[in-house]
Design an enzyme around this catalytic site. Structure first.
Site, PDB file in Angstrom:
ATOM      1  N   SER A 137       0.444  -1.161  -0.329  1.00 30.91           N
ATOM      2  CA  SER A 137       0.349  -0.195   0.180  1.00 30.91           C
ATOM      3  C   SER A 137       1.317   0.821   0.029  1.00 30.91           C
ATOM      4  O   SER A 137       2.110   1.425   0.549  1.00 30.91           O
ATOM      5  CB  SER A 137      -0.493   0.243   1.461  1.00 30.91           C
ATOM      6  OG  SER A 137      -1.811   1.361   1.496  1.00 30.91           O
ATOM      7  N   TYR A 150      -0.598  -0.466  10.840  1.00 31.47           N
ATOM      8  CA  TYR A 150      -0.690   0.020   8.857  1.00 31.47           C
ATOM      9  C   TYR A 150       0.008  -0.358   8.106  1.00 31.47           C
ATOM     10  O   TYR A 150       0.718  -0.509   7.217  1.00 31.47           O
ATOM     11  CB  TYR A 150      -2.605   0.049   8.830  1.00 31.47           C
ATOM     12  CG  TYR A 150      -2.862  -0.408   7.503  1.00 31.47           C
ATOM     13  CD1 TYR A 150      -3.129  -1.668   6.890  1.00 31.47           C
ATOM     14  CD2 TYR A 150      -2.698   0.297   6.329  1.00 31.47           C
ATOM     15  CE1 TYR A 150      -3.659  -2.148   5.528  1.00 31.47           C
ATOM     16  CE2 TYR A 150      -3.008  -0.283   4.727  1.00 31.47           C
ATOM     17  CZ  TYR A 150      -3.700  -1.118   4.786  1.00 31.47           C
ATOM     18  OH  TYR A 150      -3.902  -1.183   3.726  1.00 31.47           O
TER      19      TYR A 150
HETATM   20  N1  LIG Z   1      -8.668  -0.575  -1.202  1.00 29.05           N
HETATM   21  C1  LIG Z   1      -8.086   0.013  -0.582  1.00 29.05           C
HETATM   22  O1  LIG Z   1      -8.104   1.526  -1.101  1.00 29.05           O
HETATM   23  C2  LIG Z   1      -6.365  -0.501  -0.687  1.00 29.05           C
HETATM   24  C3  LIG Z   1      -5.678   0.453  -0.593  1.00 29.05           C
HETATM   25  C4  LIG Z   1      -4.536  -0.049  -0.788  1.00 29.05           C
HETATM   26  C5  LIG Z   1      -4.075  -1.217  -0.545  1.00 29.05           C
HETATM   27  N2  LIG Z   1      -4.876  -2.212   0.035  1.00 29.05           N
HETATM   28  C6  LIG Z   1      -4.654  -3.339   0.049  1.00 29.05           C
HETATM   29  O2  LIG Z   1      -5.381  -3.986  -0.708  1.00 29.05           O
HETATM   30  C7  LIG Z   1      -5.882  -5.995  -0.221  1.00 29.05           C
HETATM   31  C8  LIG Z   1      -7.188  -5.993  -0.528  1.00 29.05           C
HETATM   32  O3  LIG Z   1      -7.975  -5.435   0.096  1.00 29.05           O
HETATM   33  P1  LIG Z   1      -9.211  -4.951   0.067  1.00 29.05           P
HETATM   34  O4  LIG Z   1      -9.573  -3.338  -0.665  1.00 29.05           O
HETATM   35  O5  LIG Z   1      -9.186  -6.044  -1.112  1.00 29.05           O
HETATM   36  O6  LIG Z   1      -9.904  -5.549   1.310  1.00 29.05           O
HETATM   37  P2  LIG Z   1     -10.134  -6.876   1.873  1.00 29.05           P
HETATM   38  O7  LIG Z   1     -11.563  -7.106   1.194  1.00 29.05           O
HETATM   39  O8  LIG Z   1     -10.298  -6.456   4.068  1.00 29.05           O
HETATM   40  O9  LIG Z   1      -9.727  -7.510   2.223  1.00 29.05           O
HETATM   41  C9  LIG Z   1      -8.320  -8.000   2.653  1.00 29.05           C
HETATM   42  C10 LIG Z   1      -8.678  -9.722   2.772  1.00 29.05           C
HETATM   43  O10 LIG Z   1      -6.978  -9.940   3.501  1.00 29.05           O
HETATM   44  C11 LIG Z   1      -7.603 -11.446   3.999  1.00 29.05           C
HETATM   45  N3  LIG Z   1      -7.245 -11.458   4.954  1.00 29.05           N
HETATM   46  C12 LIG Z   1      -7.560 -10.961   6.623  1.00 29.05           C
HETATM   47  N4  LIG Z   1      -6.846 -11.393   7.515  1.00 29.05           N
HETATM   48  C13 LIG Z   1      -6.974 -12.926   6.947  1.00 29.05           C
HETATM   49  C14 LIG Z   1      -6.131 -14.119   7.305  1.00 29.05           C
HETATM   50  N5  LIG Z   1      -5.817 -13.872   8.791  1.00 29.05           N
HETATM   51  N6  LIG Z   1      -5.771 -15.193   6.463  1.00 29.05           N
HETATM   52  C15 LIG Z   1      -6.612 -15.050   5.282  1.00 29.05           C
HETATM   53  N7  LIG Z   1      -6.867 -14.073   4.508  1.00 29.05           N
HETATM   54  C16 LIG Z   1      -7.094 -12.651   5.991  1.00 29.05           C
HETATM   55  C17 LIG Z   1      -9.393 -11.113   4.385  1.00 29.05           C
HETATM   56  O11 LIG Z   1      -9.840 -12.360   4.237  1.00 29.05           O
HETATM   57  P3  LIG Z   1     -11.553 -12.658   4.733  1.00 29.05           P
HETATM   58  O12 LIG Z   1     -12.547 -12.320   4.163  1.00 29.05           O
HETATM   59  O13 LIG Z   1     -11.490 -13.905   5.550  1.00 29.05           O
HETATM   60  O14 LIG Z   1     -11.467 -11.395   6.328  1.00 29.05           O
HETATM   61  C18 LIG Z   1      -9.775 -10.202   3.259  1.00 29.05           C
HETATM   62  O15 LIG Z   1     -10.192 -11.074   1.668  1.00 29.05           O
HETATM   63  C19 LIG Z   1      -5.208  -5.431   1.041  1.00 29.05           C
HETATM   64  O16 LIG Z   1      -3.614  -5.995   1.147  1.00 29.05           O
HETATM   65  C20 LIG Z   1      -4.918  -4.033   1.487  1.00 29.05           C
HETATM   66  O17 LIG Z   1      -3.839  -3.965   2.670  1.00 29.05           O
HETATM   67  C21 LIG Z   1      -6.580  -1.821  -0.642  1.00 29.05           C
END
Ligand SMILES: NC(=O)c1ccc[n+]([C@@H]2O[C@H](COP(=O)([O-])OP(=O)(O)OC[C@H]3O[C@@H](n4cnc5c(N)ncnc54)[C@H](OP(=O)(O)O)[C@@H]3O)[C@@H](O)[C@H]2O)c1
Ligand SMILES: Cc1cc2nc3c(=O)[nH]c(=O)nc-3n(C[C@H](O)[C@H](O)[C@H](O)COP(=O)(O)OP(=O)(O)OC[C@H]3O[C@@H](n4cnc5c(N)ncnc54)[C@H](O)[C@@H]3O)c2cc1C
Lengths: 245, 441
Positions: A137, A150
């Site tokens: 990120s 984070y």
């Molecule tokens: N959305 C944004 O604006 C943004 C910006 C920059 C970076 N990111 C990064 O992009 C990635 C995807 O995020 P997203 O926005 O799609 O949000 P998200 O839906 O919260 O995705 C995060 C995923 O990580 C999984 N996870 C968390 N803890 C886990 C564990 N202990 N074991 C296995 N899986 C686990 C969650 O699975 P569960 O459903 O099982 O909890 C979830 O599917 C993340 O790394 C986030 O930090 C997001």
């Protein structure tokens, strides 16, 4: 490399699913890995139906490092591309006060993803091919009061990916770092994000596919983020520490 | 937040939620505020705007099963028709019924029981639905199937989301040999000729007319009647025949900003219509058209609803039964021409017979037009309502944004039964849109 499997770690996320669609549309079989993977059956059916590829569901918990090796052994095949989108933001106020909570954020964004990618890296190195993709990120580019727990975990993960890329550069294994900026997903639901700076998950999917195909090293999904972060990184610390951003 | 339909009028205050799974949906449905499901927001008025909560169903967008023998697809209600085409046209399948945009969800297609250019032969979308799974007021999911005695099924088709929230459906696709349509255009100098053409081509698969509603006097009802058939493989030239199910992909244009209100006035519309008719007459005869341009010409201009400016626009669509169609249409067109109210998109179509609990289509002629929201637009629409009612016509709720409850009741004697059903099944307090409140459904 058509038809070689692609592993998605964190497959419940919108971003992970969009990446899966992008690769499946090219004909790659998909391995979806998540906690409680069975609940992703509709996602599995949908990917398989739309793209006519094989899709498997695989239980995976990034906090269970003892389970990593058995998890990899249990996959239908060692993937050609492995993508980690696993991440957890937590609540900054709580992260400041409660060590357990902060530790969960650090482990979910850094220790865990780094651990599983390290194991994959070794197996890819032994095979002499493969691509690892880590979704980190821009929050890791500079710590800010509003989300530095984070952010610091992501900073660690970004540095880890960079080192891994360096180590494997001559071993036929490539590493892509994705710094997505804002993305419209479950994580950001309800937040008031600026439209021009916010990507749809499908854009991330297309960008990751392209980065893997072209062997890119570090990508920002929307180009503008490179500029935004260049500015943020270059604000002198005496000024930065007084800003509210 | 303020929310509207595709016509951007009216803007209504509502609370939007986008549940990701059944449990989250159930919590919203069984809460203490009434809800309405929303698909892709392509209905023009306030049908998909909640009186309490609005439930955006687009996360329920998974296709679940496909039977390549029968063409039956089981999918979640938020899947877009365009996604179905993307996935299955390359395998030789196409929706049995499609409206003039592919950017709608299956839930929206079933709830509005949408019609296409083949209504006179295939009926409306309900004709391809085998079952639907619906979450009721208690949060339970029931499968309603195409059986005479299953009332919930028949009320849900055309029920405008007022019988519950659809989660999944089984629909049948039609086999096609190619991605191309054989189109024939017939210019019709007036309404009578256009209607004669529809009657003469009752067996053609697709028929629709673009109608120039600025035409006056002997030009009243001047139209281009467009007929279409799925092209067979043998009808393609060798280059197209090499890849018959792939008609290529086109880029998308977008209307980036709201047009100023004055961009569309009777002169620009008149000039456009004159040109369009002449081009059509010039191109009359047979040609091969790719599926996307044939069925969805407007989809290639994203956000085209902005062309009408900030105040938005209103659609008017009624159907007049066969016996009084000629007189009714003449009066409607005369009223529009007298008002000098421009409509780019005026469409005339012959409906075949249809018997349904609450769906819009019935045998006769349907006229659809849109009008930019201006000072006198609402008055004109009321005049059109009155003409349609006087000729035994009724109205399409997916297009309505302003009708009075009284008008609907006069036009459609099924309304009281629908209200009764909603009361008996305890649906009224749980499922309500801004439209259902306005129309006392
Ligand atoms: N959305 C944004 O604006 C943004 C910006 C920059 C970076 N990111 C990064 O992009 C990635 C995807 O995020 P997203 O926005 O799609 O949000 P998200 O839906 O919260 O995705 C995060 C995923 O990580 C999984 N996870 C968390 N803890 C886990 C564990 N202990 N074991 C296995 N899986 C686990 C969650 O699975 P569960 O459903 O099982 O909890 C979830 O599917 C993340 O790394 C986030 O930090 C997001
Ligand atoms: C350019 C254009 C051309 C069109 N051409 C035609 C045409 O030729 N023929 C025609 O019939 N229509 C036509 N329409 C109208 C359109 O097909 C219908 O309004 C359709 O219902 C829109 O689907 P949607 O997914 O956008 O639903 P929305 O507009 O979001 O909702 C429409 C209705 O469906 C209900 N609904 C949606 N999802 C669910 C669900 N999961 N469960 C229960 N209820 C649900 C809503 O409550 C609402 O009452 C056209 C619209 C446009 C913009």
């Amino acid at each position: 490399m058509t038809h070689l499997p692609v592993l998605i770690l964190g497959a419940r996320s919108d971003m992970g699913q969009a990446i899966a669609h992008a690769f499946a549309a090219q004909g790659h079989p998909i391995q979806l890995a998540a906690r409680n993977a069975a609940s992703l059956d509709a996602v599995r059916a949908d990917l398989a139906l739309r793209h006519g590829v094989e899709v498997t569901l695989n239980d995976f918990d990034v906090l269970d490092s003892d389970g990593f090796a058995p998890f990899l052994d249990g996959l239908p095949a060692l993937p050609q591309v492995a993508v980690s989108v696993v991440g957890y933001m937590g609540d900054q106020a709580e992260n400041e006060q409660e060590l357990d909570k902060a530790s969960l954020v650090l482990r979910s964004n850094f220790e865990g993803p780094a651990g599983i990618l390290a194991l994959l890296a070794n197996r890819f190195e032994a095979r002499g091919s493969g691509t690892l993709v880590g979704v980190s990120s821009v929050a890791g580019d500079r710590g800010r009061a509003t989300n530095y727990v984070y952010g610091s975990a992501k900073a660690g993960f970004t540095a880890f990916l960079s080192g891994l890329r360096n180590r494997l550069a001559k071993k036929g294994v490539h590493v892509v770092t994705v710094l997505p900026g804002f993305v419209n997903t479950a994580m950001t639901e309800g937040m008031d994000l600026p439209e021009k700076l916010t990507a749809e998950p499908q854009e991330v999917g297309a960008a990751v596919l392209k980065a893997v195909q072209k062997g890119r090293n570090v990508i920002y999904v929307r180009g503008i983020w490179w500029l935004v972060m260049a500015i943020i990184r270059n604000i002198p610390e005496p000024v930065f520490k007084k800003l509210k951003i | 937040m303020k929310l509207s339909g595709w016509g951007r009028f009216p803007q209504v205050e509502t609370e939007v939620h986008a549940p990701r799974d059944e449990a989250a949906l159930r919590a919203l449905v069984t809460g203490d505020r009434p809800v309405i499901a929303r698909g892709n927001g392509r209905s023009y008025g306030d049908s998909a705007v909640g009186a309490g909560l609005t439930l955006d169903m687009r996360h329920f967008n998974h296709m679940l099963e496909f039977d390549a023998e029968t063409g039956r697809l089981v999918a979640e209600a938020g899947v877009l028709l365009g996604d179905v085409i993307d996935a299955f046209l390359p395998r030789g399948w196409f929706p049995l019924v499609t409206p003039g945009t592919k950017l709608i969800t299956l839930g929206g297609a079933i709830a509005a029981d949408v019609h296409g250019k083949n209504h006179h032969v295939e009926g409306s979308f309900g004709a391809c639905v085998d079952w639907v799974e619906i979450m009721g007021p208690d949060g339970e999911v029931r499968r309603a199937t195409r059986k005479d005695e299953d009332d919930l099924f028949w009320w849900t088709i055309g029920g405008m989301g007022l019988t519950g929230v659809m989660l999944r459906a089984a629909i049948r696709l039609r086999p096609v040999e190619t991605a191309w349509i054989r189109q024939t255009i017939h210019p019709a100098p007036d309404l009578a000729t256009a209607m004669d053409l529809f009657e003469a081509h009752g067996h053609d698969t697709y028929s629709v007319a673009w109608i120039d509603c600025m035409g006056q006097g002997r030009h009243l009802g001047r139209s281009l009647v467009m007929l279409g058939e799925h092209a067979t493989r043998a009808e393609l030239d060798p280059k197209k025949a090499a890849n018959p199910l792939d008609a290529g992909h086109k880029g998308k244009l977008s209307v980036p900003l709201d047009f100023p209100g004055f961009a569309l006035n009777r002169w620009t519309v008149r000039a456009f219509n004159e040109l369009y008719y002449r081009m059509g007459a010039w191109n009359a005869g047979m040609s091969l058209v790719d599926w996307d341009s044939y069925f969805y010409p407007l989809d290639s201009v994203l956000k085209w609803n902005r062309i009408y400016g900030r105040r938005g626009f209103a659609q008017f669509q009624c159907v007049i039964p066969l016996a009084s169609a000629r007189d009714g249409l003449t009066e409607l067109l005369q009223a529009i021409a007298d008002a000098g109210a421009g409509s780019f998109l005026a469409v005339l179509k012959r409906f075949g017979p249809q018997d349904s609990a609450f769906s819009f289509p019935m045998e006769g002629y349907t006229l659809a037009l849109d009008f930019p929201m201006k000072a006198h637009t609402l008055d004109l629409l009321e005049r059109l309502d009155a003409i349609a009612v006087a000729h035994g016509g009724r109205f399409y709720l997916a297009k309505d944004s302003r009708m009075r409850a009284e008008t609907l009741r006069q036009a459609d004697d099924r309304v009281s039964e629908f209200q009764e059903m909603r009361k008996t099944l305890g649906l009224k307090a749980h499922f309500a849109s801004a439209q259902s409140e306005r129309l006392s459904l």
